[in-house]
Design an enzyme around this catalytic site. Sequence first.
Site, PDB file in Angstrom:
ATOM      1  N   GLU A   1      44.316  36.419  33.985  1.00  8.47           N
ATOM      2  CA  GLU A   1      45.572  36.331  34.750  1.00  8.47           C
ATOM      3  C   GLU A   1      46.737  36.026  33.817  1.00  8.47           C
ATOM      4  O   GLU A   1      47.500  35.084  34.020  1.00  8.47           O
ATOM      5  CB  GLU A   1      45.464  35.301  35.884  1.00  8.47           C
ATOM      6  CG  GLU A   1      46.392  35.612  37.039  1.00  8.47           C
ATOM      7  CD  GLU A   1      46.167  34.755  38.273  1.00  8.47           C
ATOM      8  OE1 GLU A   1      46.969  34.917  39.211  1.00  8.47           O
ATOM      9  OE2 GLU A   1      45.216  33.953  38.320  1.00  8.47           O
TER      10      GLU A   1
ATOM     11  N   TYR B   1      38.304  39.103  34.622  1.00  7.06           N
ATOM     12  CA  TYR B   1      38.954  38.456  35.762  1.00  7.06           C
ATOM     13  C   TYR B   1      38.505  39.166  37.036  1.00  7.06           C
ATOM     14  O   TYR B   1      38.964  40.255  37.354  1.00  7.06           O
ATOM     15  CB  TYR B   1      40.478  38.525  35.593  1.00  7.06           C
ATOM     16  CG  TYR B   1      41.278  37.912  36.703  1.00  7.06           C
ATOM     17  CD1 TYR B   1      40.853  36.762  37.372  1.00  7.06           C
ATOM     18  CD2 TYR B   1      42.496  38.475  37.091  1.00  7.06           C
ATOM     19  CE1 TYR B   1      41.601  36.212  38.391  1.00  7.06           C
ATOM     20  CE2 TYR B   1      43.263  37.923  38.105  1.00  7.06           C
ATOM     21  CZ  TYR B   1      42.802  36.787  38.754  1.00  7.06           C
ATOM     22  OH  TYR B   1      43.560  36.233  39.769  1.00  7.06           O
TER      23      TYR B   1
ATOM     24  N   ASP C   1      37.137  34.094  34.973  1.00  5.06           N
ATOM     25  CA  ASP C   1      37.323  33.572  36.316  1.00  5.06           C
ATOM     26  C   ASP C   1      36.552  34.509  37.232  1.00  5.06           C
ATOM     27  O   ASP C   1      37.000  35.617  37.545  1.00  5.06           O
ATOM     28  CB  ASP C   1      38.812  33.552  36.661  1.00  5.06           C
ATOM     29  CG  ASP C   1      39.085  33.118  38.087  1.00  5.06           C
ATOM     30  OD1 ASP C   1      38.123  32.793  38.815  1.00  5.06           O
ATOM     31  OD2 ASP C   1      40.261  33.118  38.485  1.00  5.06           O
TER      32      ASP C   1
ATOM     33  N   ASN D   1      35.601  33.875  40.316  1.00  2.00           N
ATOM     34  CA  ASN D   1      36.033  33.727  41.716  1.00  2.00           C
ATOM     35  C   ASN D   1      34.864  33.610  42.685  1.00  2.00           C
ATOM     36  O   ASN D   1      34.959  34.040  43.842  1.00  2.00           O
ATOM     37  CB  ASN D   1      36.982  34.872  42.119  1.00  2.00           C
ATOM     38  CG  ASN D   1      38.446  34.508  41.904  1.00  2.00           C
ATOM     39  OD1 ASN D   1      38.878  33.417  42.268  1.00  2.00           O
ATOM     40  ND2 ASN D   1      39.201  35.403  41.283  1.00  2.00           N
TER      41      ASN D   1
ATOM     42  N   ASP E   1      46.244  26.231  37.534  1.00  5.42           N
ATOM     43  CA  ASP E   1      45.377  25.649  38.560  1.00  5.42           C
ATOM     44  C   ASP E   1      43.902  25.706  38.147  1.00  5.42           C
ATOM     45  O   ASP E   1      43.031  25.269  38.896  1.00  5.42           O
ATOM     46  CB  ASP E   1      45.597  26.319  39.921  1.00  5.42           C
ATOM     47  CG  ASP E   1      45.552  27.846  39.866  1.00  5.42           C
ATOM     48  OD1 ASP E   1      45.434  28.404  38.758  1.00  5.42           O
ATOM     49  OD2 ASP E   1      45.645  28.479  40.934  1.00  5.42           O
TER      50      ASP E   1
END
Length: 267
Positions: A36, A113, A152, A154, A255
């Site tokens: 990101e 990602y 990431d 997710n 985050d």
Amino acid sequence: MFKLTSLNLNGLRSAATKGVADWVAELAPDCICMQETRVQASDIEGRFEDMAGLKGHFHFAEKKGYSGTAVYSKHVPSDIVVGWGDTEFDAEGRYLELRFDTPKRKLSVISCYFPSGSSGEERQEAKFRFLKGFFPHLVALKKEREFILCGDINIAHKEIDLKNWRGNQKNSGFLPEERAWMTRLLDAGAEGAGLVDVYRLLKPETTGEAYTWWSNRGQAYANNVGWRLDYHLATPAIASLARSESIFKTIKFSDHAPITVDYEFKL
């Protein structure tokens, strides 16, 4: 040792204002995989080509301010693979593979990602398409070379991977189908991909310390109401060389928190 870090930046320019380059200089990794990045080539020029002495390599999304991956490396790769061959997701800048081939081993370091499905049904369906296509890609790659995929993902795989697992069983990131995909990815049997979740190899029972992402809503970070979404996924021979891990939470660059693993080999 080979020190490898993964970090979802939630914007490279934003993380830069929070001192990420100084932290990378202090950490001194061999490679840092970033997700990101949210930048284009024009944003990189004269500013982000290098970071703390590491050379940057990038996969930009076609859409400005969206997605994107990068790997900053101390070592010169023998080859760079941008995208994994899927038109839909390569347009989103989600996959960057640096190859470091030597007479001893063929090794790839991958920054990836995975899509998020939290914004609605349409993106969840896109996430499922990604998972369906990406699985055979990893299986085929594993037959050709050793690799460490950082990213990431997710997906929180198991109940110990997020604080409020009971209340999130119908939410993206902890759906039964997503968790089953992760289980199959880590299955060493004939139907699985046989990859290794390196953090869980080193810390099989850790809960709260394992979280790498916290919602910006409420007091999630302050109360450590987190999820483990960031992974090192490795082929078994490389995973067996993992010696230590750390999740850095002293400074909040985004985050997500960066996760670092030290592997007992050198390029």
